[in-house]
Motif scaffolding. Structure first.
Motif, PDB file in Angstrom:
ATOM      1  N   GLY A  78       3.118   5.315  -3.172  1.00  0.00           N
ATOM      2  CA  GLY A  78       4.466   5.857  -3.311  1.00  0.00           C
ATOM      3  C   GLY A  78       4.799   6.905  -2.270  1.00  0.00           C
ATOM      4  N   LEU A  79       4.667   6.544  -0.997  1.00  0.00           N
ATOM      5  CA  LEU A  79       4.941   7.481   0.084  1.00  0.00           C
ATOM      6  C   LEU A  79       6.365   8.035  -0.009  1.00  0.00           C
ATOM      7  CD1 LEU A  79       4.173   8.823   2.790  1.00  0.00           C
ATOM      8  CD2 LEU A  79       5.043   6.763   3.929  1.00  0.00           C
ATOM      9  N   ALA A 107       0.825  -1.205   0.000  1.00  0.00           N
ATOM     10  CA  ALA A 107       0.000   0.000   0.000  1.00  0.00           C
ATOM     11  C   ALA A 107       0.861   1.259   0.000  1.00  0.00           C
ATOM     12  CB  ALA A 107      -0.933   0.004   1.208  1.00  0.00           C
ATOM     13  N   LEU A 108       1.837   1.310   0.900  1.00  0.00           N
ATOM     14  CA  LEU A 108       2.631   2.523   1.069  1.00  0.00           C
ATOM     15  C   LEU A 108       3.683   2.690  -0.019  1.00  0.00           C
ATOM     16  CD1 LEU A 108       3.070   2.302   4.922  1.00  0.00           C
ATOM     17  CD2 LEU A 108       1.947   4.180   3.708  1.00  0.00           C
ATOM     18  N   MET A 131       9.654   5.060   6.589  1.00  0.00           N
ATOM     19  CA  MET A 131       9.853   5.704   5.292  1.00  0.00           C
ATOM     20  C   MET A 131       9.982   7.223   5.396  1.00  0.00           C
ATOM     21  SD  MET A 131       7.135   3.524   2.984  1.00  0.00           S
ATOM     22  CE  MET A 131       7.288   1.743   2.787  1.00  0.00           C
ATOM     23  N   GLY A 132       9.891   7.742   6.609  1.00  0.00           N
ATOM     24  CA  GLY A 132      10.070   9.180   6.804  1.00  0.00           C
ATOM     25  C   GLY A 132       8.805   9.988   6.794  1.00  0.00           C
ATOM     26  N   GLY A 133       7.651   9.324   6.859  1.00  0.00           N
ATOM     27  CA  GLY A 133       6.392  10.054   6.876  1.00  0.00           C
ATOM     28  C   GLY A 133       6.074  10.615   8.249  1.00  0.00           C
ATOM     29  N   HIS A 134       5.263  11.666   8.275  1.00  0.00           N
ATOM     30  CA  HIS A 134       4.707  12.184   9.530  1.00  0.00           C
ATOM     31  C   HIS A 134       3.359  11.497   9.702  1.00  0.00           C
ATOM     32  CE1 HIS A 134       2.475  14.869  12.214  1.00  0.00           C
ATOM     33  NE2 HIS A 134       3.657  15.261  12.674  1.00  0.00           N
ATOM     34  N   VAL A 135       3.247  10.641  10.734  1.00  0.00           N
ATOM     35  CA  VAL A 135       2.150   9.684  10.814  1.00  0.00           C
ATOM     36  C   VAL A 135       1.091  10.123  11.829  1.00  0.00           C
ATOM     37  CG1 VAL A 135       1.524   7.270  11.189  1.00  0.00           C
ATOM     38  CG2 VAL A 135       3.793   7.849  10.255  1.00  0.00           C
ATOM     39  N   THR A 136      -0.148  10.211  11.364  1.00  0.00           N
ATOM     40  CA  THR A 136      -1.301  10.387  12.241  1.00  0.00           C
ATOM     41  C   THR A 136      -2.080   9.085  12.259  1.00  0.00           C
ATOM     42  OG1 THR A 136      -1.501  12.758  11.798  1.00  0.00           O
ATOM     43  CG2 THR A 136      -3.464  11.638  12.622  1.00  0.00           C
TER      44      THR A 136
END
Length: 314
Positions: free
Chosen positions: A144-145, A138-139, A171-176
């Motif tokens: 393509g996060l 998915a990501l 992957m370096g995302g800011h996760v909510t």
């Protein structure tokens, strides 16, 4: 050998654990002694009769999409595995099986397995096969996060959700994370930067997000409006309303809702094992049941509200 089978379509009580002959691998196949399997939505949908086009209507039907265990023997032409190799994998979700992962032994094509990750138990590894590969596809492949993007994970406390929180963080995302309030501390420890209570938070109160990973399937149109320009949304929940929202999104506007069928082969499983070995992805096991209690495990899965996965110890 013992194997869990569906004897008719219906509630969990249609599941039976029976004694049958141990299968033998054919050309290109591997016989695996199963140590653990997990309970997945695919399993409960097949059991309830929601995938008759795949499962067919002839009983018994094997149950259990994924597994971990050890190679017993291989069929003609299989050169990459030897007896005793520890592996994880899954049966093909679009093929009919009379014996599947929830059994003492299972036969699968050699390209449906991969070496199991080191440093985790068979039970822990089983909790990640379907959930982890679904989150990874998915990501990485579907949306393509990119590093620095804002990510919302709906249903963050479930098996796919807990994996998606961890992988998005890696992957370096800011996760909510959107989940029950009682899971906030655990989700924060898994990498969520923000945890919101799904019972008191409406779509209009949050965002915008570059990426939304949905495991719930409701209110997709409302959440889609919380995407940034060029934002991407992917759902793994394919209810009737979800399918309608996906169809509408493909016609109107650029913020298309994506979906996919997670059907990982060895390449995805190899990548997933690397994430586990590196520590970027940790197993989250809510409860463990013996094979004889698989009906109880299905009941618990369908009640929901837990953190992580239900696993069957074989």
């Amino acid at each position: 050998m013992k194997a869990a089978q569906i004897t008719s379509f219906g509630a969990p009580d249609v599941l039976r654990v029976v004694e049958i002959d141990r299968p033998a691998p054919g050309a290109g196949e591997v016989l695996v002694r199963v140590e653990a399997a997990s309970v997945n939505g695919h399993d409960t949908i097949v059991r309830a009769g929601g995938l008759k086009m795949v499962s067919g209507r002839t009983f018994p039907i094997g149950v259990g999409l994924d597994f971990t265990g050890a190679v017993v023997t291989t069929g003609f032409g299989v050169e990459d595995y030897r007896a005793g190799d520890r592996v994880w994998g899954m049966v093909h979700p679009r093929q009919r099986h009379t014996v599947a992962g929830a059994a003492e032994y299972v036969v699968v094509a050699a390209d449906r397995i991969s070496p199991a990750p080191a440093g985790v138990s068979a039970v822990e590894a089983a909790s990640l096969v379907v959930a982890g590969s679904t989150a990874l596809i998915a990501l990485r492949d579907s949306v393509g996060l990119a590093e620095g993007e804002r990510v919302l994970v709906r249903g963050a406390a479930g098996g796919v959700g807990t994996a998606a929180v961890q992988l998005a963080h890696a992957m370096g995302g800011h996760v909510t994370a959107l989940a029950r309030d009682r899971h906030a501390e655990a989700l924060g420890a898994l990498g969520a930067d923000v945890v919101l209570d799904h019972s008191t938070t409406t779509p209009d109160q949050i965002g915008p997000f570059d990426v939304i990973v949905d495991t719930v399937g409701s209110e997709l149109a409302r959440y889609r409006r919380r995407l940034t320009k060029g934002g991407r949304m992917v759902t793994i929940a394919l209810s009737g309303p979800a399918l309608a929202a996906i169809a509408v999104s493909s016609v109107h506007g650029s913020r298309r809702i994506r979906t996919f069928s997670a059907n990982p082969g060895y390449a995805v499983l190899d990548d997933l094992a690397d994430h586990v070995t590196s520590g970027a992805l940790r197993p989250v096991v809510h409860s463990v049941y013996p094979l004889t209690d698989i009906a109880v495990a299905h009941e618990a899965f369908e009640r929901g509200g837990v953190l992580g996965k239900h696993v069957i110890a074989v």
